[in-house]
Enzyme design. Structure first.
Site, PDB file in Angstrom:
ATOM      1  N   LYS A  38       0.833  -1.196   0.000  1.00  0.00           N
ATOM      2  CA  LYS A  38       0.000   0.000   0.000  1.00  0.00           C
ATOM      3  C   LYS A  38       0.868   1.246   0.000  1.00  0.00           C
ATOM      4  CE  LYS A  38      -3.927   1.998   2.576  1.00  0.00           C
ATOM      5  NZ  LYS A  38      -4.798   1.829   3.764  1.00  0.00           N
ATOM      6  N   SER A  96      -9.720  -0.746   7.259  1.00  0.00           N
ATOM      7  CA  SER A  96      -9.240  -0.579   5.886  1.00  0.00           C
ATOM      8  C   SER A  96      -8.542  -1.781   5.290  1.00  0.00           C
ATOM      9  CB  SER A  96      -8.299   0.638   5.800  1.00  0.00           C
ATOM     10  OG  SER A  96      -9.030   1.829   5.963  1.00  0.00           O
ATOM     11  N   SER A 105      -9.620   1.699   3.070  1.00  0.00           N
ATOM     12  CA  SER A 105      -8.810   2.502   2.158  1.00  0.00           C
ATOM     13  C   SER A 105      -7.765   1.702   1.386  1.00  0.00           C
ATOM     14  CB  SER A 105      -8.089   3.594   2.952  1.00  0.00           C
ATOM     15  OG  SER A 105      -7.208   3.017   3.914  1.00  0.00           O
TER      16      SER A 105
END
Length: 465
Positions: free
Chosen positions: A60, A159, A135
């Site tokens: 990420k 997330s 997210s």
């Protein structure tokens, strides 16, 4: 073959060449997923004998890497390359993994759909008209699309677990302190976690085992030994007799989609057939979790994001004086959702409102954590709930911020309490995945993973129908 060897073999079977082939296919499609913000085709293996030798791993874009940008999907950090790497990334590399690229995300991890990214939304591989969750939507989409079998994400309020549920993969958030946060760009420091996505429970367990452990660079990392998670997660033949699984009644409200409730009921029946005792429990402060989270997280964000001012690093806007430069840099660099949360956090920390909002929210957070502690002390080993109240929704379908916040209604509590939690596929509704969430007592990831693996094996193909 040992459980560890089997998990390693399954990951290593998905070699780097296959990963890049799949990446090219996805990018060439009419509905590009936009899962990656940058890639590294020259990634090399640091240890050919390591547990993850040659395994492609996606990271990420709020987790620091050497040589690749770390932008947090924000224009204010466009092109920024960190001078150091996150401890979790270093441990993956030292285990032989190939860091193949950085994945798209909601800007500064603020969102539940990966639609707030400054570089465009990510699409769900199972239905490109829908969101992958957020997210960490890019990481979840990369695993679901078959580009890689292992990816890193981060969690502040769900997330990892929510996008795992939306994309039909496994997502694990460990206990707060189990995995070092060094190199994770801070959103809300007391709530942030580094987590793992994988295609199976055993592979997620192996990934977690590699990145877990104390770290002198993170004062909040726990001095707790890391057990071998993989045998626990892989030994699905062990009976679950003696395991008590709580069903929190607050997580199954009358408003829950009856089809999601039915899929969860089938999973609980399966666990009972494996020998577990299912017991209804109550966590009465659950309905306060979203308001508490959206006081505390923005408050911490307003402090953490103050550093992005155009002075030390990142984008700087030209202006006539320092004050104007601050205003132009932050106004142009931050998107609408980040701006909203920074303003909200600044408000609740301001004079006259600190006691009314922030201090009271901290007190309720302690109450939520206490309820989990009391439940686990009562003889309940694990809790089972839906991961999310809906399946993946269509891109652009949720425009009201509060409605978006409610996507995390079943996940924020584990972050507030700091306990481990995970999501795994347990079925489908209208062809879209439904995630089942398992939560455990602090540092009891081993039991959580063992039961999840047993459920995964028992459900078999039914989990994906």
């Amino acid at each position: 073959m040992s459980a560890r060897d089997a998990a390693c073999a399954s990951l290593q079977a998905h070699d780097a060449g296959a990963a890049w082939d799949r990446y090219d296919v996805v990018r060439a499609g009419a509905d590009g997923l936009n899962a990656f913000l940058c890639v590294d085709r020259a990634a090399t293996c640091a240890d050919p004998a390591g547990l993850l030798a040659g395994v492609p791993v996606a990271v990420k874009d709020n987790i620091a890497t050497l040589g690749l940008p770390t932008t947090c999907a924000s224009r204010i950090l466009a092109g920024y390359v960190s001078p150091f790497e996150a401890t979790a990334v270093r441990r993956l590399r030292e285990a032989g993994a190939l860091i193949m690229g950085k994945t798209n995300m909601d800007e500064f991890a603020m969102g539940s759909s990966t639609e707030t990214s400054a570089f465009g939304p990510t699409r769900n591989p199972l239905d490109p008209t829908r969101v992958p969750g957020g997210s960490s939507g890019g990481s979840a989409a990369a695993v679901a699309a078959g580009v890689c079998r292992l990816a890193l994400g981060s969690e502040t309020g769900g997330s990892v677990r929510q996008p795992a549920a939306f994309c039909g993969v496994v997502g694990v958030k460990p206990t707060y302190g189990r995995v070092s946060r060094y190199g994770l760009v801070a959103y809300a420091s007391s709530l942030d976690h580094v987590g793992v996505f994988a295609t199976s429970v055993a592979e997620a367990a192996l990934g977690l085992e590699v990145i877990a452990g104390s770290d002198p660079y993170d004062s909040t990392s726990a001095q707790v030994a890391v057990p071998s998670f993989v045998p626990e997660a892989s030994d699905a033949s062990r009976p679950l007799s003696g395991v008590v699984i709580g069903r929190p009644i607050e997580y199954f409200p009358a408003s829950l989609d009856p089809r999601i409730a039915a899929v969860c009921a089938r999973a609980l029946e399966t666990l009972a057939a494996l020998g577990a005792e299912i017991r209804d429990v109550s966590l009465p402060s659950t309905d306060l979790a979203i308001p508490v989270y959206y006081v505390l997280a923005p408050a911490e964000a307003s402090r953490n994001l103050a550093r992005y001012d155009g002075v030390r690093y990142g984008v700087r806007a030209d202006a006539r004086d320092l004050q104007a430069m601050y205003e132009r840099t932050r106004s142009g660099g931050f998107g609408a959702e980040v701006t909203r949360r920074v303003l909200l956090g600044t408000y609740v920390l301001s004079a006259g409102y600190y006691e009314a909002y922030y201090r009271r929210a901290q007190a309720v957070r302690a109450l939520i954590a206490q309820e989990f502690t009391q439940t686990f002390a009562s003889g309940v080993h694990l809790l089972f709930t839906p991961t999310a109240p809906t399946t993946a929704f269509r891109l652009g379908a949720v425009s009201d911020p509060y409605a978006m916040y409610l996507s995390d209604i079943f996940t924020v509590t584990a972050n507030l309490a700091g306990i481990p939690a995970m999501s795994q596929p347990i079925g489908r509704v209208d062809g879209l995945p439904v995630g089942g969430q398992i939560m455990a007592a602090p540092f009891d990831e081993a039991t959580m993973l063992r039961v999840a693996a047993a459920l995964e094996t028992a459900l078999g193909p039914e989990a994906h129908r």
